[in-house]
Design a protein around this motif. Structure first.
Motif, PDB file in Angstrom:
ATOM      1  N   ASP A  27       0.820  -1.216   0.000  1.00  0.00           N
ATOM      2  CA  ASP A  27       0.000   0.000   0.000  1.00  0.00           C
ATOM      3  C   ASP A  27       0.853   1.265   0.000  1.00  0.00           C
ATOM      4  OD1 ASP A  27      -2.271  -1.460  -0.049  1.00  0.00           O
ATOM      5  OD2 ASP A  27      -3.145  -0.641   1.789  1.00  0.00           O
ATOM      6  N   LYS A  28       1.999   1.189   0.663  1.00  0.00           N
ATOM      7  CA  LYS A  28       2.867   2.367   0.788  1.00  0.00           C
ATOM      8  C   LYS A  28       3.376   2.839  -0.572  1.00  0.00           C
ATOM      9  CE  LYS A  28       2.832   2.610   5.321  1.00  0.00           C
ATOM     10  NZ  LYS A  28       2.250   3.784   6.019  1.00  0.00           N
ATOM     11  N   PHE A  30       1.701   3.218  -3.153  1.00  0.00           N
ATOM     12  CA  PHE A  30       0.685   4.011  -3.837  1.00  0.00           C
ATOM     13  C   PHE A  30       0.262   5.255  -3.048  1.00  0.00           C
ATOM     14  CE2 PHE A  30       0.413  -0.286  -5.438  1.00  0.00           C
ATOM     15  CZ  PHE A  30       0.147  -0.133  -6.787  1.00  0.00           C
ATOM     16  N   GLU A  31       0.878   5.488  -1.904  1.00  0.00           N
ATOM     17  CA  GLU A  31       0.448   6.596  -1.051  1.00  0.00           C
ATOM     18  C   GLU A  31       1.016   7.938  -1.516  1.00  0.00           C
ATOM     19  OE1 GLU A  31       1.387   5.733   2.994  1.00  0.00           O
ATOM     20  OE2 GLU A  31      -0.336   4.387   3.264  1.00  0.00           O
ATOM     21  N   GLY A  32       0.247   9.020  -1.248  1.00  0.00           N
ATOM     22  CA  GLY A  32       0.739  10.370  -1.470  1.00  0.00           C
ATOM     23  C   GLY A  32       0.556  10.897  -2.872  1.00  0.00           C
ATOM     24  N   LYS A  54      -9.690   4.469  -0.510  1.00  0.00           N
ATOM     25  CA  LYS A  54      -8.845   4.506   0.683  1.00  0.00           C
ATOM     26  C   LYS A  54      -7.652   5.436   0.476  1.00  0.00           C
ATOM     27  CE  LYS A  54      -6.073   1.053   1.599  1.00  0.00           C
ATOM     28  NZ  LYS A  54      -5.552  -0.272   2.004  1.00  0.00           N
ATOM     29  N   HIS A  55      -7.085   5.435  -0.731  1.00  0.00           N
ATOM     30  CA  HIS A  55      -5.914   6.269  -1.016  1.00  0.00           C
ATOM     31  C   HIS A  55      -6.294   7.687  -1.441  1.00  0.00           C
ATOM     32  CE1 HIS A  55      -2.677   3.336  -0.527  1.00  0.00           C
ATOM     33  NE2 HIS A  55      -3.518   2.440  -1.000  1.00  0.00           N
ATOM     34  N   LYS A  56      -7.586   7.974  -1.484  1.00  0.00           N
ATOM     35  CA  LYS A  56      -8.090   9.326  -1.735  1.00  0.00           C
ATOM     36  C   LYS A  56      -7.566   9.927  -3.043  1.00  0.00           C
ATOM     37  CE  LYS A  56      -8.573  10.298   3.213  1.00  0.00           C
ATOM     38  NZ  LYS A  56      -9.940   9.771   3.257  1.00  0.00           N
ATOM     39  N   ASN A 123       1.541  13.322  -8.689  1.00  0.00           N
ATOM     40  CA  ASN A 123       1.190  14.477  -7.855  1.00  0.00           C
ATOM     41  C   ASN A 123       1.976  15.669  -8.380  1.00  0.00           C
ATOM     42  OD1 ASN A 123       3.806  14.262  -6.802  1.00  0.00           O
ATOM     43  ND2 ASN A 123       3.120  13.103  -4.998  1.00  0.00           N
TER      44      ASN A 123
END
Length: 676
Positions: A27-28, A30-32, A54-56, A123
């Motif tokens: 999961d980490k 795909f975060e941020g 969940k990852h918004k 991002n």
């Protein structure tokens, strides 16, 4: 021992980030990030979109891939059911994001397989490309018992790979089409929880429109069909899905000078009946069992063959039996019919016996009725002649008239041990329609079918007036018949009735003799099986070769009557009083009696003017509009000239209908009417 310890420590999910092993939870990775682009097989839409929420992620672009080059999944744009199931399982929040275009979903166009596993994360400061062997599924990411490879690069570490993967995603995106139905995007409350035939047809037309924009080559269609034909998947439900999907694509394609092409959305209504049946077959759930036998017609020898689902084989069903067994079964049938005189109340019991025996004759004929219709239309030289021979038998009667006993007896004679469908409990209209379009010619036996199945005026592909007309007028090739019981409230206009064989059983059984009646019926049905039906089908196959005698003087049961006359002769029974020589017109006579009674009892409501009879509804029907409409349905075709404030009837046709002699003058007609 060292080898075993090493094996225990091995990672099933091997993740590399920027050329180094990634030890954190997947999961980490795909975060941020704000944007998420994905090409992946989606085994569980719920899992995938729970992950997304969940990852918004603010914006999501998804291309749905195919797992392990699964041929079944290649048909997902021509079979609307998986599309419907996909969206039905989504969280409400995901549906809302799809409607707001925050989530976009695409699917490969027909003829292209997407097997890539590629993820782009973005991002303001970074872009990360993730690729390898793993789909974004619970199984692939669980790190249990499945070896998977994931490689990820950030833009700062390897800008060239990241750029190449972005370009690759855009290339695949351009070769895909929008998977989201317009009803999800536009409707205030998207109707995704109910899968109806109408919904399926709408989705199918929309998919065809989308495919026509991107274009599907003839070669792509041919390769897809070819690939499906050599599929060796042994999982039964997948084989059935694939077979039916192939049926759909064959219906949705046409031959052109340039090869095979998809039909246009405008052409779908022309094939609506056939397409919707194949869709229904795919979407039918296992809680609705087909209680019929698998009986097919072999055009090589005109004999019936029976299928065995456990071995997927067929063997010959039609076979002659000896005269001793013929005699035993004919005596059983005779005993059964005589019960409708022996245990019923009232006079003129022959009426019911004739109807009971006629229903048995129709049931024996039913697997061949499609062939009789085909021969009759050919002999007449016009397809419209199909409607002369009804693929529907309706047995009407009040409670305790023995309708269900008759249906059970027919079921036993045909070999299904007394089994039949209960309408709306065991079988829905959509599946009745499905069976009509199958090559299983075993009749559809239904108890207590409601009148709206035949009489509903609503536009429907599964029941009502338009459905009955379509089946009777247009259905060709091998198909079964429907044999149903109903109550005497049944009423329909003559346009429908002439497409149905309607038999009415009037005499109720004596409730005070219930015990004796039950014992009698138990003795009759004991040891009943389909031996006589096998012999009948063998004899029928020999007679039908002479196509000129198949329908004689309008009697489509002509060959069946010939065979049963011979049966009674073999059994040493003189031709019974209930054995008639032509089809009955019960509904016509029911209407004739009704209107004759109205004319007698409410004469003031009928005004004779030249060539017309003017009916005043306020007198004849006490102003009850529904009663007038009901009675009007019983009038023969062509009797009604006008229906407004009053009902205007053709005088000669009306008096013919209520059975007054045309050769008499008007006053003689009226005089004889009152005498009667």
């Amino acid at each position: 021992m060292d080898i075993l310890r090493t094996a225990k420590k091995v990672k099933y999910l091997n993740t590399i980030l920027n050329d180094e092993p990634f030890e954190g939870k997947i999961d980490k990775l795909f975060e941020g990030f704000d944007d998420f682009w994905a090409i992946t097989f989606v085994s569980s839409p719920r899992f995938f979109f729970d992950f997304v929420l969940k990852h918004k992620f603010q914006r999501v672009r998804l291309i749905i891939g195919i797992e392990d080059n699964d041929i079944n999944d290649k048909f997902n744009l021509i079979n609307p059911e998986p599309q419907h199931e996909f969206f039905k399982s989504l969280p409400d929040e995901a549906i809302e994001k799809i409607r707001n275009d925050e989530i976009q979903i695409r699917y490969s166009k027909l003829g292209i397989t997407t097997h890539s596993k590629l993820f782009i994360l973005k991002n303001n400061s970074n872009t990360r490309a993730v690729f390898g062997s793993a789909n974004l599924t619970q199984k692939a990411l669980s790190n249990k018992n499945q070896f998977e490879e994931i490689i990820a690069y950030d833009r700062d570490h390897n800008p060239n790979i990241v750029k190449l993967m972005e370009t690759r995603f855009e290339q695949i995106w351009s070769e895909s089409i929008d998977y989201v139905p317009e009803r999800i995007k536009k409707e205030a409350k998207p109707t995704i929880n109910v899968f109806s035939t109408e919904t399926a047809l709408d989705l199918l037309k929309e998919n065809l429109s989308k495919l026509s924009v991107v274009g599907v080559s003839s070669q792509a269609i041919e390769e897809l069909i070819s690939e499906a034909n050599i599929e060796t998947d042994t999982i039964e439900y997948k084989k059935e899905y694939l077979k039916n999907s192939k049926d759909i694509i064959n219906t949705l394609t046409k031959k052109t000078k340039n090869g095979i092409a998809l039909i246009s959305p405008r052409e779908v209504p022309k094939k609506q009946q056939l397409i919707s049946v194949k869709i229904t077959r795919l979407s039918r759930r296992s809680d609705e069992l087909d209680l019929r036998r698998e009986i097919v017609y072999n055009e090589t020898d005109d004999l019936l063959y029976i299928g065995f689902s456990d071995t997927d084989t067929f063997e010959r069903y039609s076979e002659p039996i000896d005269e001793e067994r013929i005699t035993r079964f004919i005596k059983k049938i005779d005993m059964f019919v005589e019960a409708y005189e022996k245990f019923t109340i009232g006079s003129k019991k022959l009426y019911s016996k004739q109807r009971v025996f006629e229903a048995i004759l129709y049931a024996f004929s039913s697997p061949f009725l499609w062939k009789i219709r085909e021969i009759h239309a050919k002999n007449k030289g016009r397809d419209t002649a199909l409607s002369d021979i009804p693929p529907f038998l309706v047995i009407a009667g009040q409670a305790w008239t023995g309708k269900t006993h008759l249906l059970e007896f027919i079921s036993r004679l045909l070999g299904t041990q007394g089994r039949y469908f209960h309408y709306n409990t065991d079988i829905k209209p959509a599946n009745v329609r499905d069976y009509f379009f199958s090559e299983n010619i075993f009749p559809i036996l239904i108890d207590e079918i409601t009148k709206d199945y035949f009489t509903s005026s609503a536009a429907s592909a599964t029941k009502g007036e338009s459905f009955v007309k379509s089946i009777t007028n247009s259905l060709t090739g091998k198909h079964p018949c429907l044999i149903a019981t109903t109550n005497t409230e049944f009423n329909a206009n003559m346009q429908i009735i002439r497409r149905i064989y309607y038999l009415q059983i009037n005499k109720p059984f004596d409730k005070t003799q219930k015990s004796q009646t039950d014992d009698y019926f138990s003795a009759v049905i004991e040891d009943i099986d389909d031996s006589l039906f096998k012999d009948f089908s063998f004899k029928f196959s020999q007679l039908i070769k002479n196509e000129e005698d198949v329908v004689k003087d309008g009697d489509y049961l002509n060959l069946t009557r010939q065979i049963f006359k011979e049966y009674f002769k073999i059994a040493g029974i003189d031709k019974p009083d209930y054995f008639i020589d032509k089809p009955l017109l019960d509904y016509y006579h029911r209407g004739s009696f009704m209107w004759r009674n109205l004319f007698q009892t409410k004469r003031d409501g009928f005004k004779i003017q030249k060539n017309m009879v003017i009916v005043d509804p306020t007198i004849v029907f006490n102003g009850d509009r529904l009663e007038k409409e009901k009675a009007k349905k019983f009038l023969d075709i062509g009797v009604v000239l006008e229906d407004s404030v009053v009902l205007v009837l053709d005088k000669d046709k009306f008096f013919d209908f209520i059975e007054l002699n045309k050769k008499q003058n008007f006053f003689e007609r009226i005089g004889n009417l009152f005498k009667s």
